[in-house]
Design a protein around this motif. Structure first.
Motif, PDB file in Angstrom:
ATOM      1  N   VAL A  86     -26.538  22.144 -48.992  1.00  0.00           N
ATOM      2  CA  VAL A  86     -26.152  21.931 -47.598  1.00  0.00           C
ATOM      3  C   VAL A  86     -26.090  20.437 -47.281  1.00  0.00           C
ATOM      4  O   VAL A  86     -26.937  19.658 -47.719  1.00  0.00           O
ATOM      5  N   ALA A 105     -42.477  26.680 -50.758  1.00  0.00           N
ATOM      6  CA  ALA A 105     -42.202  25.403 -51.437  1.00  0.00           C
ATOM      7  C   ALA A 105     -43.516  24.687 -51.749  1.00  0.00           C
ATOM      8  O   ALA A 105     -43.668  24.084 -52.814  1.00  0.00           O
ATOM      9  N   HIS A 106     -44.452  24.763 -50.809  1.00  0.00           N
ATOM     10  CA  HIS A 106     -45.741  24.103 -51.025  1.00  0.00           C
ATOM     11  C   HIS A 106     -46.487  24.708 -52.211  1.00  0.00           C
ATOM     12  O   HIS A 106     -47.191  24.020 -52.937  1.00  0.00           O
ATOM     13  N   ARG A 154     -35.386  33.109 -47.161  1.00  0.00           N
ATOM     14  CA  ARG A 154     -34.330  32.910 -46.178  1.00  0.00           C
ATOM     15  C   ARG A 154     -34.297  34.050 -45.157  1.00  0.00           C
ATOM     16  O   ARG A 154     -34.540  35.201 -45.495  1.00  0.00           O
ATOM     17  N   ASP A 184     -28.358  27.156 -42.005  1.00  0.00           N
ATOM     18  CA  ASP A 184     -28.299  26.690 -43.387  1.00  0.00           C
ATOM     19  C   ASP A 184     -29.043  25.374 -43.563  1.00  0.00           C
ATOM     20  O   ASP A 184     -29.788  25.182 -44.516  1.00  0.00           O
ATOM     21  N   GLN A 185     -28.813  24.454 -42.607  1.00  0.00           N
ATOM     22  CA  GLN A 185     -29.479  23.152 -42.701  1.00  0.00           C
ATOM     23  C   GLN A 185     -30.991  23.298 -42.584  1.00  0.00           C
ATOM     24  O   GLN A 185     -31.744  22.687 -43.336  1.00  0.00           O
ATOM     25  N   GLU A 193     -41.226  27.089 -46.164  1.00  0.00           N
ATOM     26  CA  GLU A 193     -41.875  25.832 -46.530  1.00  0.00           C
ATOM     27  C   GLU A 193     -43.213  26.072 -47.235  1.00  0.00           C
ATOM     28  O   GLU A 193     -43.614  25.300 -48.102  1.00  0.00           O
ATOM     29  N   MET A 242     -35.491  15.433 -38.242  1.00  0.00           N
ATOM     30  CA  MET A 242     -34.761  14.661 -39.255  1.00  0.00           C
ATOM     31  C   MET A 242     -33.244  14.780 -39.062  1.00  0.00           C
ATOM     32  O   MET A 242     -32.520  13.790 -39.137  1.00  0.00           O
ATOM     33  N   SER A 273     -44.616  16.153 -47.826  1.00  0.00           N
ATOM     34  CA  SER A 273     -45.072  17.368 -47.146  1.00  0.00           C
ATOM     35  C   SER A 273     -45.714  18.316 -48.159  1.00  0.00           C
ATOM     36  O   SER A 273     -46.684  19.002 -47.848  1.00  0.00           O
ATOM     37  N   PHE A 305     -32.815  25.964 -43.197  1.00  0.00           N
ATOM     38  CA  PHE A 305     -33.375  26.641 -44.369  1.00  0.00           C
ATOM     39  C   PHE A 305     -33.423  25.698 -45.570  1.00  0.00           C
ATOM     40  O   PHE A 305     -34.394  25.681 -46.329  1.00  0.00           O
ATOM     41  N   TYR A 306     -32.386  24.900 -45.715  1.00  0.00           N
ATOM     42  CA  TYR A 306     -32.354  23.949 -46.830  1.00  0.00           C
ATOM     43  C   TYR A 306     -33.564  23.017 -46.765  1.00  0.00           C
ATOM     44  O   TYR A 306     -34.268  22.811 -47.748  1.00  0.00           O
ATOM     45  N   CYS A 307     -33.817  22.473 -45.580  1.00  0.00           N
ATOM     46  CA  CYS A 307     -34.949  21.559 -45.423  1.00  0.00           C
ATOM     47  C   CYS A 307     -36.271  22.277 -45.665  1.00  0.00           C
ATOM     48  O   CYS A 307     -37.165  21.752 -46.322  1.00  0.00           O
ATOM     49  N   ARG A 308     -36.390  23.473 -45.112  1.00  0.00           N
ATOM     50  CA  ARG A 308     -37.655  24.201 -45.250  1.00  0.00           C
ATOM     51  C   ARG A 308     -37.905  24.596 -46.699  1.00  0.00           C
ATOM     52  O   ARG A 308     -39.044  24.604 -47.164  1.00  0.00           O
ATOM     53  N   SER A 309     -36.840  24.917 -47.430  1.00  0.00           N
ATOM     54  CA  SER A 309     -37.028  25.292 -48.827  1.00  0.00           C
ATOM     55  C   SER A 309     -37.482  24.103 -49.657  1.00  0.00           C
ATOM     56  O   SER A 309     -37.900  24.246 -50.800  1.00  0.00           O
ATOM     57  N   ARG A 310     -37.397  22.897 -49.061  1.00  0.00           N
ATOM     58  CA  ARG A 310     -37.891  21.699 -49.750  1.00  0.00           C
ATOM     59  C   ARG A 310     -39.288  21.332 -49.253  1.00  0.00           C
ATOM     60  O   ARG A 310     -39.792  20.258 -49.541  1.00  0.00           O
ATOM     61  N   GLY A 311     -39.871  22.193 -48.423  1.00  0.00           N
ATOM     62  CA  GLY A 311     -41.253  21.973 -48.013  1.00  0.00           C
ATOM     63  C   GLY A 311     -41.421  21.391 -46.619  1.00  0.00           C
ATOM     64  O   GLY A 311     -42.538  21.192 -46.174  1.00  0.00           O
ATOM     65  N   LEU A 312     -40.307  21.095 -45.937  1.00  0.00           N
ATOM     66  CA  LEU A 312     -40.427  20.518 -44.595  1.00  0.00           C
ATOM     67  C   LEU A 312     -40.610  21.623 -43.557  1.00  0.00           C
ATOM     68  O   LEU A 312     -40.030  22.696 -43.687  1.00  0.00           O
ATOM     69  N   THR A 313     -41.406  21.342 -42.530  1.00  0.00           N
ATOM     70  CA  THR A 313     -41.542  22.323 -41.460  1.00  0.00           C
ATOM     71  C   THR A 313     -40.253  22.331 -40.636  1.00  0.00           C
ATOM     72  O   THR A 313     -39.464  21.388 -40.696  1.00  0.00           O
ATOM     73  N   GLU A 314     -40.091  23.389 -39.860  1.00  0.00           N
ATOM     74  CA  GLU A 314     -38.883  23.486 -39.036  1.00  0.00           C
ATOM     75  C   GLU A 314     -38.804  22.312 -38.054  1.00  0.00           C
ATOM     76  O   GLU A 314     -37.748  21.737 -37.813  1.00  0.00           O
ATOM     77  N   PHE A 341     -29.719  25.368 -54.777  1.00  0.00           N
ATOM     78  CA  PHE A 341     -28.735  26.140 -54.020  1.00  0.00           C
ATOM     79  C   PHE A 341     -27.402  26.269 -54.745  1.00  0.00           C
ATOM     80  O   PHE A 341     -26.949  25.347 -55.417  1.00  0.00           O
TER      81      PHE A 341
END
Lengths: 481, 252
Positions: free
Chosen positions: B89, B77-78, B51, A429-430, B74, A447, B106, A432-441, B85
């Protein structure tokens, strides 16, 4: 890409600081007996008292069994196959300034990203760079001398301040303390000595970079820091090592002594070679670190970031002897690949109203094994003693382990102890949350891990905190395929 | 079309949840997707945002001409996709401002834009707070850690304001909110309406649509859109429930 892949990539990330500097070494042949101990002492031109001190330790060490209680596994060490002394050639020809330093050595520091010149200019840090076993660069000596602070190698201190060495060396960690402390006392190569006179606030952060660089050479540093009444010193220790095939034993001893109202802050960033993917060739880091809050209202604070070594076995501890003295231990330890770490602290409350804080953050990835082992002991006369312990473990992947062994011994009814422990995983979940904001895994993992360690990083001096975060990111690099 | 979903089928494990979903969303449009529990609303949101744990077995999703399903979360998102959500989270120890700056940079980087420095970023944050009538109390805390339900949802909307997506999916943003919190969130969403920004508002209740007025309303049931209409359809649903549509659907 799945989390499992991410972990595999983390595990495979190569050791960045694996390179070897070509410098001629004046090395003793492998093996250990009284003759070797005498030879070490002779090569360092030590006075008689020091030779005797070493021999006494050696003879006692022979009677000690190797300890097996820690949760780490490794083949038996053949102490006769280790070379116990290695110094850069012509030790009598010590450089007086950076210009005289071997360019190959300076290049090594460049590769590590710690150019001495820049550091001293930008950060105002005096650097006592230990390369192999003998100090080869000391800067800012005069500024410290003006303040009355002694900051030199232990070898130098043996010659120039024998009375201080005789008084304090081994007074916190005696040679009888444990197997590796005994060995260190017999054969210690070099290390750092710091003496801060009464009422002096050391004008700069003191820093030593250790490197292990000669093949098969055990390193046995010895560090001694004495803070007289009302003084303050902050000491930074950072380590990286070149890549090697054979296991390298490192058994250091660090002793801290704080008198009335004195404060010592000791920060470590440790990044020794952890071995290859199968765990071959990494450093064995068996260290005894102990601080003695000898005076009333004294304070000793240990902060460590441990990302390297194949095996880490260390418990920076505080003896809270003086009334109202304070001990602190802040630790981040990372184990990945086949790394093993058994680390923690001991807080021995002897004085009245003594206080201690333990914050331990363990991160385990790959097949890393990690154990927190801590002891909080409240003695019969430690009225009003308090301890707060917080042990958090973060697991990445499902093949790593984290154990916690908190020992508590209380012999005074007024003691007040708190213990908190958590174990968590970086959740999908964490990520995916970050990635959905544009951050890479990779950025997301970095982070979240840095967030997990924040309380400890906050305790590090600013420039060290930046380095520690960088190191953590490097350690967990390769999270994206 | 900004978003074009055609015949989308998706499984969770052995179960088929989406069974041929079609949806077209044009630029600047707000579409509400309503439906009973278990109709596939959250699955649809998650499949759109990439997801893991969902297997798309048929159909296509095109976002501004690109095959969205081929991209990592990501990368979506880009491109300008944002998911608010249903259950934001918590990231303990990760400072909210730091998180937002990393996310924004990013996205900027992926577009070949320069990264914002701390000063420009703080200026931007202040500007966005003003638009949403929020104070900066959430910015100093760790991402969602210890936030109340309302604070979490406000933080989502704030992220949306900052990241300026082309298409925002609001997954049951109204769930768990009292009427005051709902109004704050809805006001935020309305402030972000623009001719370039489309939104898909996924909700169980009509209530949210009193505040966010949709251009189109769709009823999702059993993994398909079974009815589409204007905003009056939401009112009809409020009045009659979902039963009558399901019955009509079955009859047909």
């Amino acid at each position: 890409m799945t989390s499992t892949q991410a972990v595999d990539d983390i595990v495979r990330s190569e050791y960045e600081h694996g390179f070897v500097t070509e410098i001629e070494s004046d090395t003793l042949p492998p093996g250990l007996d009284e003759g070797v101990v005498r030879a070490i002492s002779a090569r360092k031109g030590e006075p008689e008292f020091m030779t005797e001190w070493r021999l006494k330790a050696y003879r006692h060490w022979l009677t000690m069994p190797t300890p097996h209680w820690a949760s780490v596994h490794y083949p038996p060490i053949d102490f006769q196959s280790i070379s116990y002394f290695s110094a850069p050639k012509r030790p009598e020809d010590m450089p007086k300034s950076l210009d005289e330093i071997d360019p190959a050595l300076l290049e090594t520091y460049e590769k590590l990203g710690i150019p001495i010149e820049e550091q001293k200019a930008l950060a105002g840090i005096a650097v006592d760079a230990v390369f192999d076993s003998v100090s080869v660069a000391t800067t800012f000596r005069s500024a410290l001398a003006d303040a009355g602070v002694i900051f030199c190698s232990i070898s130098e201190a043996v010659h120039e301040h024998p009375e201080l060495i005789q008084k304090y060396l081994g007074s916190v960690v005696p040679h009888t303390d444990n197997f590796y402390a005994g060995l260190n006392a017999a054969v210690f190569s070099d290390g750092t000595f710091v003496y801060v006179p009464e009422g002096v606030r050391c004008p700069m952060e003191l820093s030593t970079y250790f490197r292990i660089n000669a093949r098969n050479t055990g390193q046995f540093e010895r560090t001694l820091i004495v803070a007289e009444a009302g003084s303050y010193v902050s000491y930074l220790e950072g380590c990286t090592a070149p890549q090697r095939d054979e296991n390298q034993l490192h058994a250091a001893v660090v002793e801290l002594i704080a008198m009335d109202d004195a404060e010592i802050k000791y920060s470590t960033v440790q990044n020794w070679y952890p071995g290859d993917a199968e765990g071959r060739g990494g450093i064995y880091n068996f260290v005894t670190k102990r601080g003695d809050c000898r005076g009333a209202r004294s304070k000793i604070s240990w902060t460590q970031v441990e990302t390297g070594s194949a095996i880490t076995w260390k418990y920076p501890s505080c003896i809270l002897r003086g009334d109202d003295s304070i001990g602190e231990f802040y630790s981040v330890a990372v184990t990945k690949g086949r790394q093993q770490a058994d680390t923690g602290t001991k807080m021995i409350h002897l004085g009245r109203n003594t206080r201690s804080t333990i914050v331990s953050k363990g991160i385990s990835a790959g097949e890393g094994q990690q154990t927190y082992r801590g002891l909080v002991r409240i003695s019969q006369r430690a009225e009003g003693a308090r301890n707060h312990t917080q042990c958090d473990s973060l697991l990445i992947g499902d093949r790593c382990t984290a154990n916690t062994f908190p020992y508590i011994e209380v012999k005074h009814p007024s003691a007040n102890l708190e213990h908190e422990a958590t174990t968590s995983k970086i959740s999908d979940d964490q990520l995916f949350y970050c990635r959905s904001r544009g951050l890479t895994e990779e950025d997301a993992v970095s982070m979240i891990v840095n967030g997990f360690c924040k309380e400890v990083f906050n305790e590090l001096p600013m420039e060290f905190a930046v380095e520690a975060q960088k190191l953590l990111s490097i350690s967990l690099e390769g999270a994206v395929g | 079309m900004m978003l074009s979903v055609k015949g989308l089928r998706a499984n969770v494990g052995e179960n088929e949840i989406l069974k041929g979903l079609d949806l077209e969303v044009g630029p600047g449009e707000i579409h509400a997707i309503m439906g009973p529990n278990g109709s596939g609303k959250s699955t649809f949101s998650h499949v759109l945002s990439g997801r893991e744990g969902y297997e798309v077995t048929a159909g296509s999703v095109t976002f501004e001409g690109q095959d969205l399903l081929a991209l990592e979360p990501e990368e979506r998102a880009h491109l300008g996709l944002f998911l608010a959500f249903q259950y934001p989270v918590e990231l303990p120890g990760v400072n909210n401002t730091y998180f937002l700056k990393a996310a924004l940079n990013s996205i900027r980087k992926s577009r070949g834009e320069s990264e914002l420095d701390a000063v420009s970023f703080l200026r931007l944050i202040k500007e966005k707070l003003k638009i949403l009538h929020l104070n900066d109390s959430l910015l100093k805390r760790a991402v969602n850690a210890g936030f109340s339900g309302g604070e979490k949802k406000r933080n989502e909307i704030f992220q949306m304001a900052l990241l300026e997506p082309k298409l925002a999916i609001l997954d049951e943003t109204d769930s768990g909110l009292d009427i005051d919190a709902l109004r704050v969130v809805a006001d935020g969403v309305n402030a972000l309406r623009s001719p370039e920004r489309s939104m898909i508002v996924v909700t169980h209740y009509q209530r949210l649509l009193d505040y966010i007025e949709p251009d189109r309303v769709h009823v999702l049931a059993k993994g398909r859109i079974i009815r589409s209409g204007g905003k009056e359809l939401a009112l009809e649903l409020e009045e009659k429930g979902y039963g009558w549509i399901l019955e009509q659907e079955q009859a047909a």
